[in-house]
Design an enzyme around this catalytic site. Structure first.
Site, PDB file in Angstrom:
ATOM      1  N   LYS A 180      36.406  30.336   3.764  1.00  0.00           N
ATOM      2  CA  LYS A 180      35.236  30.840   3.072  1.00  0.00           C
ATOM      3  C   LYS A 180      34.236  29.735   3.185  1.00  0.00           C
ATOM      4  O   LYS A 180      33.342  30.547   2.612  1.00  0.00           O
ATOM      5  CB  LYS A 180      36.283  30.810   1.495  1.00  0.00           C
ATOM      6  CG  LYS A 180      36.885  32.230   1.484  1.00  0.00           C
ATOM      7  CD  LYS A 180      37.536  32.481   0.238  1.00  0.00           C
ATOM      8  CE  LYS A 180      36.847  32.418  -1.067  1.00  0.00           C
ATOM      9  NZ  LYS A 180      36.478  34.183  -0.836  1.00  0.00           N
ATOM     10  N   TYR A 239      42.512  29.740   4.676  1.00  0.00           N
ATOM     11  CA  TYR A 239      41.440  30.977   3.797  1.00  0.00           C
ATOM     12  C   TYR A 239      40.488  30.501   3.089  1.00  0.00           C
ATOM     13  O   TYR A 239      39.066  30.834   2.999  1.00  0.00           O
ATOM     14  CB  TYR A 239      42.520  31.339   2.631  1.00  0.00           C
ATOM     15  CG  TYR A 239      41.883  32.591   1.747  1.00  0.00           C
ATOM     16  CD1 TYR A 239      41.660  33.164   1.609  1.00  0.00           C
ATOM     17  CD2 TYR A 239      42.380  32.072   0.153  1.00  0.00           C
ATOM     18  CE1 TYR A 239      40.614  34.364   0.935  1.00  0.00           C
ATOM     19  CE2 TYR A 239      41.685  32.671  -0.800  1.00  0.00           C
ATOM     20  CZ  TYR A 239      40.847  33.610  -0.769  1.00  0.00           C
ATOM     21  OH  TYR A 239      40.715  35.009  -1.328  1.00  0.00           O
TER      22      TYR A 239
END
Length: 388
Positions: free
Chosen positions: A133, A129
């Site tokens: 990003k 995650y």
């Protein structure tokens, strides 16, 4: 508002966002600001938490191509360890090759999860995650040309403080499953550093800060890239042991009701510094909830098969949750928000009142006990387990 909305069909994975020619031309001609907030927030799938395993004060600085947390942490000149430069294109190629080499979709999904986690940790990020990003920031910075860009990095986004009304949220956020399990008597504690900090921000403050940043930079047309961290860990830290006490105080005064309408009494929430201690407590809790004492289970040699399955499933579910959250419940990074504070200072008093995002002004006791948990019960639990 409805008269201003123009829905279009598109796909963010395709060239030109998958827009048909006339809509693409319309966007180019009429749109001044594009807000992209698309994200998958499942930590074990392929926020401010682009910052990986950084420690100490984390500044509002954008990522550039080739940056990595591992290279920042690599300070020993005598070590022979080689930290390669992060190449986003090569990471994409590696993922595509792994997908193509898999026999079926299920195998491909599992392989990509394992590969993503391996690559993330290699470069200093704790999961895919935050890794993806950060790479997204790198790609945007490298391809933006003279387009001004604003990057908003919120920490853990939780229920609203004021707008559209206090306590509004959709679905379980990060800390909410733990809060609900605890209130239902299914969990007596969690894996977390008692003196650590949970960086939380209300959703409406994130929205207001985003609007303020748009107003500030959307008209200047300077080809800059600006980062705003909407976070509380520096200006208004919420310490885990204080959070645990506030959650206990709430459920002590406003207990959750069981299926028969009886109040569920919960003990003070315990915080465990090791997975081993947490696992032992989980097992003791599971045995107690099953109606058998540890002594009875030992004298029988083992629990009945059915009860053992139920207990083991409960324990494994809680351990899985703890494992996912461990990088965050023991996170030692603290997010500086100097840019965000300067942005707020530029606003007039009327704007501050209408679009406020002063995280330092949050009263955590009032927010947790009177806003967040009641909102969780009302909007996520839909009133189940509440006194009528």
């Amino acid at each position: 508002m409805l008269s201003k909305l123009v829905p279009v069909v598109g796909n963010v994975c395709e060239s030109n966002l998958g827009l048909e020619g006339e809509f693409a031309d319309m966007v180019v001609k009429d749109v001044d600001v594009i807000v992209n907030s698309a994200a998958n927030t499942t930590f074990d799938e392929r926020t401010a938490y682009v910052n990986g395993q950084r420690q100490g004060r984390i500044w509002e600085k954008p990522f550039s191509m080739g940056d990595s947390i591992a290279s920042e942490n690599f300070v020993s000149e005598t070590s022979s360890t080689f930290i390669p430069t992060l190449d986003v294109e090569k990471e994409i190629e590696l993922a595509l090759k792994s997908k193509e080499a898999s026999a079926d979709i299920q195998e491909a999904t599992q392989k990509l999860k394992e590969l993503g986690l391996e690559r993330a940790k290699k470069y200093g990020w704790q999961d895919t995650y935050v890794f993806t990003k950060a790479m997204g920031e790198m790609v945007i910075d490298s391809m933006r040309g003279d387009v001004p860009v604003v990057i908003i990095r919120p920490s853990v986004i939780e229920s609203t403080c004021k707008e559209p009304f206090p306590g509004w949220m959709e679905g379980n956020r990060m800390m909410d499953p733990v809060v609900l399990y605890y209130g239902k008597g299914q969990l007596t504690g969690f894996l977390a550093d008692p003196n650590g900090i949970l960086d939380v921000v209300p959703a409406d403050m994130v929205v207001n800060a985003t609007l303020a940043a748009i107003a500030r930079h959307g008209t200047l047309q300077k080809p800059d890239i600006n980062v705003y961290q909407i976070a509380s860990s520096v200006v208004n830290p919420l310490i885990f042991q204080d959070l645990a006490r506030l959650i206990y105080e709430h459920y002590n005064s406003s207990p959750h009701l069981d299926s028969k309408g009886r109040p569920i009494n919960v003990p003070s929430m315990k915080l465990f510094s090791s997975m081993e201690d947490f696992s032992e407590q989980l097992w003791r809790d599971a045995i107690q909830r099953s109606g058998l004492s540890p002594m009875a289970s030992n004298s029988n040699g083992k629990l009945s098969q059915k009860l053992e399955v139920i207990c083991r499933k409960s324990v494994e579910q809680a351990k899985y949750l703890a494992k996912i959250y461990e990088p965050y419940t023991f996170y030692s990074g603290r997010f500086d928000n100097s840019n965000t504070e300067r942005l707020m200072e530029m606003m007039c008093e009327e704007e501050k009142k209408e679009f406020g995002f002063d995280v330092g002004s949050i009263d955590w006791k009032d927010y947790i006990t009177n806003v967040h948990i009641p909102g969780l019960k009302r909007h996520v639990m839909k009133g189940r387990g509440m006194a009528t």
